[in-house]
Design a protein around this motif. Structure first.
Motif: not given
Length: 142
Positions: A85-105
């Motif tokens: 669920d955490d991995l899916l959330e990270h891919v879905t919403n990106g990393g900005a919520r956790k201070g990261g740079k990954m874009p949301a998909f």
């Protein structure tokens, strides 16, 4: 005739056992059973190549993109410490919520495509890393 009946009875009993075995659900302690299918992995490889490999590397080994160090996803990095669920959330919403740079998909890929990408990444994980992740993930579900 008696031998034929005995053989038939034995064959039917064996078939019943095999059918029962084939329908059995994996037990909770079957550590080598992964949650995804071969089809998920095949689709995930394509999704990952088109959307993720530019930053995470062709084999999810992690890359340095400019001044940004992109983490590995191949089981050698921190991704193996997060539940599905955490991995899916990270891919879905990106990393900005956790201070990261990954874009949301989430707006780019369907949920099944996002899950397939995760499946492909996890298919790269060594069995030991996957078992460890699986044990952690089971604990988080109870």
């Amino acid at each position: 005739m008696k031998t034929f009946r005995s053989a038939t009875t034995l064959l039917l009993a064996a078939c019943s056992l095999l059918v029962g075995t084939a329908r059995a659900e994996p037990s909770a302690d079957m550590n080598d059973v992964r949650w995804y299918s071969t089809e998920d992995v095949k689709l995930g490889e394509q999704i990952f190549a088109a959307n993720c490999a530019a930053c995470h590397g062709a084999r999810a080994q992690g890359e340095t993109v400019g001044s940004l160090r992109v983490p590995p996803l191949n089981g050698s990095g921190h991704s193996a410490h997060h539940g599905l669920d955490d991995l899916l959330e990270h891919v879905t919403n990106g990393g900005a919520r956790k201070g990261g740079k990954m874009p949301a998909f989430g707006a780019i890929l369907s949920e099944s495509e996002r899950r397939a990408a995760i499946a492909w990444v996890q298919s790269l994980w060594p069995d030991e890393a996957y078992r460890s992740w699986q044990q952690m993930y089971r604990r988080s579900q109870h």
